[in-house]
Write a protein that holds these residues in place. Structure first.
Motif, PDB file in Angstrom:
ATOM      1  N   THR A 189       0.870  -1.313  -0.021  1.00 29.09           N
ATOM      2  CA  THR A 189      -0.033   0.018   0.004  1.00 29.09           C
ATOM      3  C   THR A 189       0.882   1.176  -0.138  1.00 29.09           C
ATOM      4  N   GLY A 190       0.489   2.393  -0.166  1.00 32.55           N
ATOM      5  CA  GLY A 190       0.940   3.484   0.022  1.00 32.55           C
ATOM      6  C   GLY A 190       2.165   3.807  -0.928  1.00 32.55           C
ATOM      7  N   LEU A 191       3.163   4.292  -0.337  1.00 38.74           N
ATOM      8  CA  LEU A 191       4.637   4.591  -0.953  1.00 38.74           C
ATOM      9  C   LEU A 191       5.111   3.364  -1.578  1.00 38.74           C
TER      10      LEU A 191
ATOM     11  N   ARG B  37       6.411   0.375  -6.507  1.00 36.60           N
ATOM     12  CA  ARG B  37       6.610  -0.940  -7.205  1.00 36.60           C
ATOM     13  C   ARG B  37       5.830  -0.617  -8.598  1.00 36.60           C
ATOM     14  N   THR B  38       4.864   0.013  -8.692  1.00 38.73           N
ATOM     15  CA  THR B  38       4.171   0.603 -10.004  1.00 38.73           C
ATOM     16  C   THR B  38       5.114   1.343 -10.702  1.00 38.73           C
ATOM     17  N   ALA B  39       5.939   2.096 -10.250  1.00 32.68           N
ATOM     18  CA  ALA B  39       6.794   3.169 -10.985  1.00 32.68           C
ATOM     19  C   ALA B  39       8.075   2.116 -11.640  1.00 32.68           C
ATOM     20  N   ARG B  40       8.149   1.212 -10.846  1.00 35.32           N
ATOM     21  CA  ARG B  40       9.470   0.400 -11.379  1.00 35.32           C
ATOM     22  C   ARG B  40       9.039  -0.783 -12.159  1.00 35.32           C
ATOM     23  N   SER B  41       7.554  -1.094 -12.337  1.00 41.59           N
ATOM     24  CA  SER B  41       7.091  -1.827 -13.612  1.00 41.59           C
ATOM     25  C   SER B  41       7.046  -0.884 -14.607  1.00 41.59           C
ATOM     26  N   ALA B  42       6.875   0.363 -14.610  1.00 43.64           N
ATOM     27  CA  ALA B  42       6.964   1.308 -15.844  1.00 43.64           C
ATOM     28  C   ALA B  42       8.299   1.360 -16.360  1.00 43.64           C
ATOM     29  N   SER B  43       9.310   1.421 -15.596  1.00 36.01           N
ATOM     30  CA  SER B  43      10.654   1.393 -15.997  1.00 36.01           C
ATOM     31  C   SER B  43      11.035   0.017 -16.863  1.00 36.01           C
ATOM     32  N   ALA B  44      10.505  -1.120 -16.093  1.00 37.16           N
ATOM     33  CA  ALA B  44      10.783  -2.397 -16.907  1.00 37.16           C
ATOM     34  C   ALA B  44      10.157  -2.213 -18.319  1.00 37.16           C
TER      35      ALA B  44
END
Length: 289
Positions: free
Chosen positions: A4-6, A11-18
């Motif tokens: 949750t939260g940060l 994790r979502t941001a890192r999925s975007a980078s991947a």
């Protein structure tokens, strides 16, 4: 465990980078599979930020109708947001947020981030002429410091290793080799579409095999120095960087075998089957040197 939260945001941001590294680079994507999952994600975070900055100066931004001044403003904003996120630990821009998370985890400081943006800013100067000093300065900011960023990820593997001058030089030389290979692979696109010539005193009408081989010699020496440092990296990072070095070494071999006159019209590449063999060789702990 439900995030949750940060933690969820990161994790979502890192999925975007991947997704960025998968979409833009099969070579780095393949080599990164040899890394630990944590290192793989952090390398993707670095790659994604570098790629986004490159896309501002190289094509999509112009295709969207941005003027040179607007591209410069956007690049300035990206740099400022990146430095703020590194200090704060948060950005609403997911690629920036992912990079900042990795920077804070691995010790990437602003002194190796600022030169990168300085080199990207050089790409916005449509009248730039690259003498040897400008060529070296561009390579430092666009490639060598990126190698230093990646080294800080690799140093975290397992129990970690201490970064010394030898390791840092090797990382910088590996980045420089990658950049110089791409200069030669992209001669046609850089000259004809972007109107750029990075190589010192480059004349597209008189570029000779001797000129090409001089750059290939630099690449070979960069890779030699880089491999000395690669041999000291933790196991998974060593195998991944060996794969990348061997791939670019193979590209350099192909460049040597290609007449200089053809480099303007044909982008040298390595077949996927060869890439997979290089990957398998690195996985086994061997290299092609």
């Amino acid at each position: 465990m439900t995030l949750t939260g940060l933690d969820l945001f990161t994790r979502t941001a890192r999925s975007a980078s991947a997704q960025v590294i998968t979409a833009y680079s099969t070579s780095f994507g393949l080599a990164s599979r040899l890394l630990t999952p944590r290192s793989r994600g952090q390398i993707a975070d670095i790659y994604a930020l570098v790629r986004i900055a490159d896309e501002i100066v190289d094509g999509p931004a112009a295709e969207a109708g941005l003027s040179p001044a607007e591209k410069a403003e956007m690049l300035d904003e990206l740099e400022a947001e990146t430095l703020r996120a590194m200090a704060r630990g948060f950005s609403a821009n997911m690629v920036v947020h992912a990079f900042a998370a990795t920077a804070r985890e691995t010790g990437i400081q602003s002194d190796i981030v600022i030169p990168f943006f300085a080199s990207m800013r050089m790409d916005l100067d449509e009248d730039a002429v690259y003498d040897d000093a400008a060529y070296r300065r561009y390579i430092h900011g666009s490639a060598e410091v990126v190698g230093s960023m990646c080294l800080r990820v690799f140093a975290q593997e397992g129990r970690g290793i201490r970064i010394d001058d030898g390791l840092d030089e090797g990382a910088r030389r590996l980045g420089a080799a990658f950049q110089k290979v791409n200069f030669l692979r992209d001669l046609g696109d850089d000259c004809d579409r972007l109107g750029r010539t990075y190589l010192p005193a480059f004349d597209p009408d008189s570029f000779s095999d001797a000129d090409k081989d001089a750059v290939a010699d630099e690449i070979e020496e960069d890779l030699r120095v880089a491999r000395l440092a690669i041999s000291r990296l933790p196991r998974r990072s060593r195998r991944a960087t060996t794969a990348a070095a061997d791939l670019f070494g193979r590209l350099n071999t192909e460049i040597r075998a290609t007449p200089a006159t053809e480099l303007r019209t044909r982008r040298v590449s390595v077949p996927t089957s060869v890439k997979l063999r290089i990957l398998a060789r690195a996985l086994s702990g061997r290299n092609s040197s």
